[in-house]
Design a protein around this motif. Structure first.
Motif, PDB file in Angstrom:
ATOM      1  N   ALA A   1      32.657   7.439  18.193  1.00  0.00           N
ATOM      2  CA  ALA A   1      33.662   6.786  19.176  1.00  0.00           C
ATOM      3  C   ALA A   1      33.216   5.608  19.790  1.00  0.00           C
ATOM      4  N   HIS A   2      32.111   5.526  20.125  1.00  0.00           N
ATOM      5  CA  HIS A   2      31.794   3.985  20.879  1.00  0.00           C
ATOM      6  C   HIS A   2      31.706   3.058  19.706  1.00  0.00           C
ATOM      7  N   ALA A   3      31.389   3.195  18.314  1.00  0.00           N
ATOM      8  CA  ALA A   3      31.311   2.256  17.587  1.00  0.00           C
ATOM      9  C   ALA A   3      32.572   1.887  17.043  1.00  0.00           C
ATOM     10  N   PHE A   4      33.715   2.878  17.179  1.00  0.00           N
ATOM     11  CA  PHE A   4      35.062   2.464  16.986  1.00  0.00           C
ATOM     12  C   PHE A   4      35.671   1.588  17.905  1.00  0.00           C
ATOM     13  N   LEU A   5      35.433   1.538  19.412  1.00  0.00           N
ATOM     14  CA  LEU A   5      35.689   1.004  20.341  1.00  0.00           C
ATOM     15  C   LEU A   5      35.082  -0.564  20.139  1.00  0.00           C
ATOM     16  N   ARG A   6      33.576  -0.499  19.982  1.00  0.00           N
ATOM     17  CA  ARG A   6      33.029  -1.830  19.671  1.00  0.00           C
ATOM     18  C   ARG A   6      33.577  -2.793  18.471  1.00  0.00           C
ATOM     19  N   ASN A   7      34.049  -1.900  17.656  1.00  0.00           N
ATOM     20  CA  ASN A   7      34.864  -2.485  16.339  1.00  0.00           C
ATOM     21  C   ASN A   7      36.264  -3.169  16.838  1.00  0.00           C
TER      22      ASN A   7
ATOM     23  N   PHE B   1      43.746   0.576  14.958  1.00  0.00           N
ATOM     24  CA  PHE B   1      43.356   1.786  14.271  1.00  0.00           C
ATOM     25  C   PHE B   1      42.054   2.088  15.079  1.00  0.00           C
ATOM     26  N   SER B   2      41.320   1.268  15.200  1.00  0.00           N
ATOM     27  CA  SER B   2      39.987   1.418  15.807  1.00  0.00           C
ATOM     28  C   SER B   2      39.991   2.042  17.114  1.00  0.00           C
ATOM     29  N   MET B   3      41.137   1.429  17.821  1.00  0.00           N
ATOM     30  CA  MET B   3      41.217   2.172  19.131  1.00  0.00           C
ATOM     31  C   MET B   3      41.738   3.649  19.456  1.00  0.00           C
ATOM     32  N   GLU B   4      42.523   3.735  18.204  1.00  0.00           N
ATOM     33  CA  GLU B   4      43.110   5.115  18.013  1.00  0.00           C
ATOM     34  C   GLU B   4      41.992   6.012  17.953  1.00  0.00           C
TER      35      GLU B   4
ATOM     36  N   LEU C   1      38.320  10.389  18.929  1.00  0.00           N
ATOM     37  CA  LEU C   1      36.775  10.943  19.082  1.00  0.00           C
ATOM     38  C   LEU C   1      36.172  11.215  20.402  1.00  0.00           C
ATOM     39  N   ILE C   2      36.723  10.576  21.341  1.00  0.00           N
ATOM     40  CA  ILE C   2      35.911  10.489  22.661  1.00  0.00           C
ATOM     41  C   ILE C   2      36.479  11.676  23.249  1.00  0.00           C
ATOM     42  N   LEU C   3      37.829  11.799  22.886  1.00  0.00           N
ATOM     43  CA  LEU C   3      38.530  13.180  23.578  1.00  0.00           C
ATOM     44  C   LEU C   3      37.804  14.558  22.831  1.00  0.00           C
TER      45      LEU C   3
END
Length: 128
Positions: free
Chosen positions: A13-19, A34-37, A42-44
């Protein structure tokens, strides 16, 4: 599933936010959405897994928020407040449009949604 599984969800999840942050810098608006989604989804799921031991197999961020809201009603502000619901709906749409629709996002809408994710969504969910 185990503690290790939960940590993988959280890490991804955190990797997608950094991405998403990196993609914003590079001007890749569609992929940033898409990465924010993916971060939100994933964090939920991570929070639900930690609190309940499982999560529903769905891509619906609204459904995941409702499930987490049974544990922490404050998170329901993400869908009960109409302004927030509009952001959540746009984020949820990103999953479908990234795969199936020839839709392109504009810079200002993606930056605004990123601000929402960082300033509203993330603090509410991480508080659970």
């Amino acid at each position: 599933m185990s503690f290790r599984f939960a940590e993988v969800l959280k890490k991804r999840a955190h990797a997608f936010l950094r991405n998403a942050e990196r993609l914003l810098e590079e001007g890749e608006w569609d992929l940033a959405m898409f990465s924010m989604e993916q971060y939100c989804q994933l964090i939920l799921k991570y929070k639900l897994f930690v609190k309940r031991g499982s999560y529903p197999y769905t891509h619906s961020i609204r459904r995941l928020i409702r499930e987490l809201g049974e544990i922490s009603p404050k998170v329901l502000n993400l869908i009960n407040d109409i302004k927030n619901l509009h952001y959540i709906a746009r984020i949820e749409e990103a999953y479908i449009t990234s795969r199936y629709a020839p839709y392109t996002y504009e810079e200002r809408e993606v930056r605004d949604i990123y601000r929402f994710v960082k300033e509203v969504f993330k603090p509410l969910v991480e508080e659970v």
